[in-house]
Structures are given as structure tokens and as C-alpha cells.
Design a protein around this motif. Structure first.
Motif, PDB file in Angstrom:
ATOM      1  N   VAL A  19    -106.555 -15.272  25.706  1.00 17.16           N
ATOM      2  CA  VAL A  19    -107.434 -16.426  25.515  1.00 17.16           C
ATOM      3  C   VAL A  19    -108.555 -16.422  26.559  1.00 17.16           C
ATOM      4  N   GLY A  20    -108.190 -16.158  27.814  1.00 19.40           N
ATOM      5  CA  GLY A  20    -109.209 -16.137  28.860  1.00 19.40           C
ATOM      6  C   GLY A  20    -110.197 -15.000  28.688  1.00 19.40           C
ATOM      7  N   ALA A  21    -109.702 -13.797  28.446  1.00 20.52           N
ATOM      8  CA  ALA A  21    -110.582 -12.633  28.363  1.00 20.52           C
ATOM      9  C   ALA A  21    -111.432 -12.639  27.103  1.00 20.52           C
ATOM     10  N   LEU A  22    -110.851 -13.025  25.966  1.00 18.81           N
ATOM     11  CA  LEU A  22    -111.630 -13.071  24.726  1.00 18.81           C
ATOM     12  C   LEU A  22    -112.746 -14.101  24.824  1.00 18.81           C
ATOM     13  N   SER A  23    -112.449 -15.251  25.411  1.00 21.03           N
ATOM     14  CA  SER A  23    -113.484 -16.285  25.575  1.00 21.03           C
ATOM     15  C   SER A  23    -114.613 -15.786  26.459  1.00 21.03           C
ATOM     16  N   GLN A  24    -114.258 -15.110  27.554  1.00 18.94           N
ATOM     17  CA  GLN A  24    -115.283 -14.551  28.444  1.00 18.94           C
ATOM     18  C   GLN A  24    -116.132 -13.514  27.720  1.00 18.94           C
ATOM     19  N   GLY A  30    -123.187 -13.958  24.080  1.00 21.84           N
ATOM     20  CA  GLY A  30    -124.139 -15.007  23.735  1.00 21.84           C
ATOM     21  C   GLY A  30    -123.579 -16.117  22.865  1.00 21.84           C
ATOM     22  N   HIS A  31    -122.267 -16.121  22.617  1.00 18.21           N
ATOM     23  CA  HIS A  31    -121.660 -17.160  21.791  1.00 18.21           C
ATOM     24  C   HIS A  31    -121.250 -18.354  22.653  1.00 18.21           C
ATOM     25  N   ASP A  32    -121.240 -19.528  22.038  1.00 14.45           N
ATOM     26  CA  ASP A  32    -120.823 -20.749  22.727  1.00 14.45           C
ATOM     27  C   ASP A  32    -119.314 -20.882  22.551  1.00 14.45           C
ATOM     28  N   ALA A  33    -118.561 -20.303  23.469  1.00 18.03           N
ATOM     29  CA  ALA A  33    -117.103 -20.311  23.411  1.00 18.03           C
ATOM     30  C   ALA A  33    -116.559 -21.310  24.419  1.00 18.03           C
ATOM     31  N   ARG A  34    -115.686 -22.199  23.971  1.00 24.70           N
ATOM     32  CA  ARG A  34    -115.075 -23.184  24.853  1.00 24.70           C
ATOM     33  C   ARG A  34    -113.569 -23.193  24.607  1.00 24.70           C
ATOM     34  N   LEU A  69    -110.824 -33.650  31.062  1.00 26.32           N
ATOM     35  CA  LEU A  69    -111.493 -33.125  32.247  1.00 26.32           C
ATOM     36  C   LEU A  69    -112.115 -31.777  31.893  1.00 26.32           C
ATOM     37  N   LYS A  70    -112.965 -31.258  32.795  1.00 24.27           N
ATOM     38  CA  LYS A  70    -113.698 -30.034  32.482  1.00 24.27           C
ATOM     39  C   LYS A  70    -113.902 -29.196  33.731  1.00 24.27           C
ATOM     40  N   GLN A  71    -113.839 -27.897  33.567  1.00 19.53           N
ATOM     41  CA  GLN A  71    -114.210 -26.961  34.623  1.00 19.53           C
ATOM     42  C   GLN A  71    -114.786 -25.714  33.965  1.00 19.53           C
ATOM     43  N   GLU A  72    -115.905 -25.230  34.489  1.00 20.73           N
ATOM     44  CA  GLU A  72    -116.533 -24.035  33.920  1.00 20.73           C
ATOM     45  C   GLU A  72    -116.148 -22.800  34.729  1.00 20.73           C
ATOM     46  N   VAL A  73    -115.801 -21.727  34.043  1.00 21.39           N
ATOM     47  CA  VAL A  73    -115.455 -20.467  34.684  1.00 21.39           C
ATOM     48  C   VAL A  73    -116.275 -19.366  34.033  1.00 21.39           C
ATOM     49  N   GLU A  74    -117.219 -18.811  34.780  1.00 19.54           N
ATOM     50  CA  GLU A  74    -118.045 -17.704  34.303  1.00 19.54           C
ATOM     51  C   GLU A  74    -118.588 -17.965  32.900  1.00 19.54           C
ATOM     52  N   ARG A  75    -119.324 -19.032  32.755  1.00 26.84           N
ATOM     53  CA  ARG A  75    -120.042 -19.400  31.526  1.00 26.84           C
ATOM     54  C   ARG A  75    -119.161 -19.986  30.440  1.00 26.84           C
ATOM     55  N   VAL A  76    -117.859 -20.069  30.661  1.00 31.00           N
ATOM     56  CA  VAL A  76    -116.959 -20.641  29.653  1.00 31.00           C
ATOM     57  C   VAL A  76    -116.487 -22.015  30.116  1.00 31.00           C
ATOM     58  N   PRO A  77    -116.812 -23.080  29.367  1.00 25.19           N
ATOM     59  CA  PRO A  77    -116.276 -24.402  29.703  1.00 25.19           C
ATOM     60  C   PRO A  77    -114.817 -24.519  29.261  1.00 25.19           C
ATOM     61  N   TYR A  78    -113.958 -24.910  30.180  1.00 28.63           N
ATOM     62  CA  TYR A  78    -112.560 -25.202  29.883  1.00 28.63           C
ATOM     63  C   TYR A  78    -112.396 -26.723  29.909  1.00 28.63           C
ATOM     64  N   TYR A  79    -111.869 -27.283  28.828  1.00 27.67           N
ATOM     65  CA  TYR A  79    -111.554 -28.703  28.766  1.00 27.67           C
ATOM     66  C   TYR A  79    -110.036 -28.871  28.863  1.00 27.67           C
ATOM     67  N   PHE A  80    -109.627 -29.989  29.447  1.00 28.34           N
ATOM     68  CA  PHE A  80    -108.200 -30.214  29.698  1.00 28.34           C
ATOM     69  C   PHE A  80    -107.773 -31.571  29.152  1.00 28.34           C
ATOM     70  N   VAL A  81    -106.673 -31.568  28.434  1.00 30.03           N
ATOM     71  CA  VAL A  81    -106.102 -32.796  27.895  1.00 30.03           C
ATOM     72  C   VAL A  81    -105.211 -33.420  28.970  1.00 30.03           C
TER      73      VAL A  81
END
Length: 478
Positions: A19-24, A30-34, A69-81
Motif C-alpha cells: 500500500v505504501g510503495a504503490l501509492s508512492q 503524477g496521479h493523485d493517490a491518497r 487527521l492527516k499527514q503527508e509523506v513524500e507527496r502522498v496524503p495519508y488520512y487517519f480515522v
């Protein structure tokens, strides 16, 4: 991406890496992956920002307040429930790997409902909701059956990382989901039927993927289908297999941060130097002429240890007793097998058994070895054989799942082969495969160069996912 885990925040296995590597990789194209994840109590929140977004979802007859909540890691926004069902405990799926939480059906119903609420709160019209494994199985079902107009042009996809894990609960537990019941939510018949999250995800998704082409075929058989083979055969036209990639920032012998010496396909001197270092560290004779075989693995039946260790003498003992070889085993797992290997290692100075997990040792041994033994009973994708290929450490594998898709046999393809493949899982076949691999020892450079020049990057795998997204999964034929 909706998942129960993802690096760098929470991990129990390869799912999190994917999940982490594919999103990166998608973001790099150039895709908007979150990514959406549960906010487990073990996750560090110190760098997270409040989004100001909240919603209520119905679980077990109650309206539950969820914040994001939210944290961005190398252009990928991660949202948290954020909800006490997740934040109030340190574990991911349970207190231990064999003790799941009793309320997991409520926890992951909450995650799945929150997953469909978030894009609406963001005003973000997504093209694809890509779900991963059983914890997200209700998402495709809700997208299909609740028919929210917000998602009428959105594709749902579910990736099966390991079909053995299905999210199985009692039939009555489904009442806690506060959703209309449908037959395809329940596995089994009559009073014996049980709620099954993964079955729901497969049945209602627009596209189903798994982590290698061969595994995609295997899971349609009764042997590998874990009771869902009939459904996967029904969905056959919409099931694809895409092999995982590896993260070249971590696994690259030319720049691996855990290696004191580096090497590449065109400059191999460093590999020989690392081998001598490992020979000293593990108490072997320092000798370039002795082949080194390694296993870095969970010590479990899935990984072939039953066949490796059954009989007297077992295949492992015969390998180190009858061949000029040095062998290193690193891993943890079944206690009885750990003790058996320790006992064998105490009698053979050319076998080093290390019941531990140590990332530095894993990288060092992977880089220093000549061969990597991986006799899995089944392997949806496998990563260690991909690391081995990248490091010029030729894999010895059984022809199953991702192993069959990633390793080409040198005897069958002497000019292009990258390792050694065998078919029948037995102690004698494992031993014979090792002997066959050792017979190539004087000419191993051919296979090494072939292996190291292959493309095992996530970019290649991500391109395959993008092509599948662009086709819209099976939306034209759903």
C-alpha cells in the motif's frame, strides 16, 4: 487506497509495504493517490494535522463520531480515522497475531463507512477506490448496493494479498454493521453460513486483483481457493494478477544503507567482500570457493519447513552433510522446528541457525549469499525472491504463485535464466533442487547478471495498475 495497514505508519506484513510503495509510485507518476488508515494507538500523531473534518457513522445501532487527521509523506496524503475503537488500543488486528479483537467486525465496518464519507467531505471526486484485503471488503458492497450518486462514476477494486485471511464472523454479528443483508455477504449455507468481508469485497467490486498472475489462477482452484474458488471462477473475467515490486531505495546493492560495501551487476567485487565478512560474522571458514545458501523466512508450514525438516535425516541435514556448502537460516516461527534446526546446527559447523529477526543481518546475508532457498507451499507474491534477484543471489524456489512468475530456471533457459525452480514439494525435491543449483556454481555469473538486470521496481507494477484503472475494471460488464 483504503487499508488496515500501510508503511510507514503501521505494519504486520507485506500488505503494508504494498500500500505504501504503490501509492508512492502512483504519486511519482503524477496521479493523485491518497491513503486512508485507522488511527491505531501505536501510531505517532506528533506530525499529524487536524483536518477539521468529522462525520458520524452507524455501527451496532449507534451513531459514532469519527474525526480525520492527516499527514503527508513524500507527496502522498495519508488520512487517519480517529475513533476509540482504534486509538484506544495499541494492537492492529488483535492483542497478538493469534488473538484478534472480539469487536473487529465493528472496527472495520467503521473504517469502511468512514472511507466512503471522506471523499465527500473533501469534495474530491475519485476515479478509483482501491481496497486492500478483508478489512475493506464492505466498501465495494456499499458502493454497489447503496447507490450513492457521488460514486456513480467511481470504480471499486479490491486486491487480495492472501486469500487465507477473509474476515470471518458469525452470521448474527452482521447485525452490528447496520447494513442491509445480501446473500453474497455470507459464506456457507443455511444455519452454518458466516459473515465474510472478503467474499463481499470480491462479489461486489468492479475489479479484483491479486499479487501475481500465477496466484490469480491458483486461487480459482479448490486447493488454493480457501472456499472462495467458486466465486473467483465466476468473476474470472474481472480477476487480474499484478506482481508486487520492491522499493529500490531500501533494496539496492549499489546504495543499501545497511551494507558496509556496495556492488552492482557490472562491479561485483563488493559481493565477494561482503561474503567474507558474513563468513567471519557467522563463524564459517573464510573461503570464496564455498557456495553460500541462505534462508530468511518465517519458520512456518507455508514456507516449506515441514518438508524441509521431516524424516531422519531430514532434507536440511542432508544438504549440509552431503554438499560442500555453507548455509545460514534466519527467522522465527514454530518452536519445535526452531529447536530441531538448532540441534542440527549444533552438529554441523557449516550450518548457522539464527532464531531472530535482525534487519541488518537480513540485508548482509541477502547480499553475501550465492543462493536463496524459498521452498514455499504457496506464495501469493513473495518478496525475498525479488530481493535475491536484485542482489544477484539466485533463488531456489517452488513453482507456485509469485515465485513461478518471477524466477526463470537456468537449466531450462541457460542464456536468460535467473534461478532454479522445482515443482513437487517434498524433502527429496528440495534437496535435489539445491544440488542442481550447486552444479551451476562454476558458471553462476551468467544467472547473476540476468537476475540483477531485471526490472523489479514498483514503477513497473504501478504502470500495470494504471492500465487496469484506465479500463475501469469490470464496470462495463458488472
Amino acid at each position: 487506497m483504503v487499508s488496515g495497514e500501510a508503511v510507514p505508519f503501521c505494519k504486520t506484513g507485506g500488505l503494508a509495504d504494498v500500500v505504501g510503495a504503490l501509492s508512492q509510485a502512483l504519486a511519482g507518476m503524477g496521479h493523485d493517490a491518497r491513503v486512508l488508515l485507522p488511527l491505531y494507538g501505536s501510531i505517532d500523531q506528533s506530525r499529524m494535522e487536524a483536518t477539521g473534518l468529522t462525520t458520524t457513522v452507524s455501527v451496532n445501532g449507534k451513531e459514532e463520531l469519527v474525526t480525520f487527521l492527516k499527514q503527508e509523506v513524500e507527496r502522498v496524503p495519508y488520512y487517519f480515522v480517529s475513533h476509540p475503537l482504534f486509538t484506544g488500543r495499541k494492537g492492529i488486528y488483535g492483542r497478538t497475531s493469534v488473538e484478534p479483537y472480539d469487536d473487529n467486525i465493528e472496527r472495520y465496518t467503521l473504517l469502511d463507512k468512514a472511507a466512503l464519507a471522506l471523499p465527500k467531505l473533501l469534495g474530491w471526486k475519485v476515479d478509483v477506490v482501491h481496497c486492500h484485503d478483508w478489512t475493506t471488503g464492505l466498501v465495494p458492497y456499499m458502493m454497489k448496493k447503496l447507490a450513492d450518486p457521488f460514486y456513480k462514476d467511481t470504480m471499486s477494486m479490491i486486491t487480495i494479498h492472501n486469500l487465507a485471511y477473509q474476515g470471518d464472523f458469525s452470521r448474527m454479528d452482521f447485525l452490528k454493521c447496520d447494513l442491509p443483508a445480501e446473500p453474497m455477504l455470507f459464506k456457507g449455507h443455511a444455519s452454518g453460513a458466516r459473515t465474510n468481508f472478503l467474499m463481499a469485497g470480491i462479489a461486489y467490486s468492479d475489479g479484483v486483483t491479486t499479487v501475481s498472475p500465477t496466484y490469480a489462477q491458483e486461487i480459482m482452484s479448490e486447493e488454493y481457493g480457501c472456499g472462495l474458488d467458486w466465486l473467483l471462477r465466476e468473476k474470472k473475467a474481472h480477476v487480474s494478477g499484478i506482481i508486487n515490486g520492491i522499493d529500490y531505495r531500501e533494496w539496492d546493492p549499489a546504495q543499501d544503507k545497511l551494507l558496509p560495501v556496495h556492488y552492482s551487476a557490472d562491479r561485483m567485487e563488493g559481493k565477494a567482500e561482503l561474503k567474507r565478512m558474513v563468513q567471519r560474522e557467522f563463524g564459517f571458514a573464510e573461503d570464496d570457493s564455498i557456495p553460500m545458501v541462505s534462508m530468511i523466512s518465517r519458520i512456518a508450514e507455508q514456507k516449506g519447513f515441514k518438508q524441509l525438516l521431516e524424516g531422519c535425516p531430514c532434507a536440511l541435514e542432508r544438504i549440509v552433510r552431503d554438499n560442500k556448502v555453507q548455509m545460514i537460516v534466519i527467522g522465527t516461527g514454530e518452536h519445535a522446528w526452531e529447536e530441531q534446526m538448532r540441534e542440527i546446527g549444533s552438529r554441523y559447523p557449516n550450518l548457522s541457525v539464527n532464531i531472530l529477526f535482525d534487519n541488518r543481518k537480513a540485508h548482509m546475508v541477502e547480499a553475501a549469499s550465492d543462493y536463496f532457498l524459498m521452498p514455499s507451499r504457496f506464495e501469493p507474491c513473495g518478496l525475498n525472491q525479488l530481493y535475491s534477484l536484485r542482489y544477484g543471489t539466485l533463488p531456489i524456489v517452488r513453482r507456485t504463485g509469485g515465485l513461478a512468475d518471477s524466477v526463470s530456471d537456468l537449466d531450462q533457459h541457460p542464456d536468460t535464466g535467473t534461478g532454479f525452480v522445482f515443482d513437487t514439494l517434498s524433502g527429496s525435491e528440495i534437496e535435489q533442487a539445491v544440488r542442481r543449483a550447486l552444479s551451476w556454481w562454476p558458471a553462476l555469473q551468467v544467472g547473476r547478471k540476468n537476475a540483477m538486470k531485471g526490472d523489479y521496481s514498483w514503477e513497473k507494477s504501478a504502470e500495470a495498475y494504471v492500465r487496469l484503472y484506465a479500463r475501469g475494471g469490470s464496470r462495463n460488464g458488472k
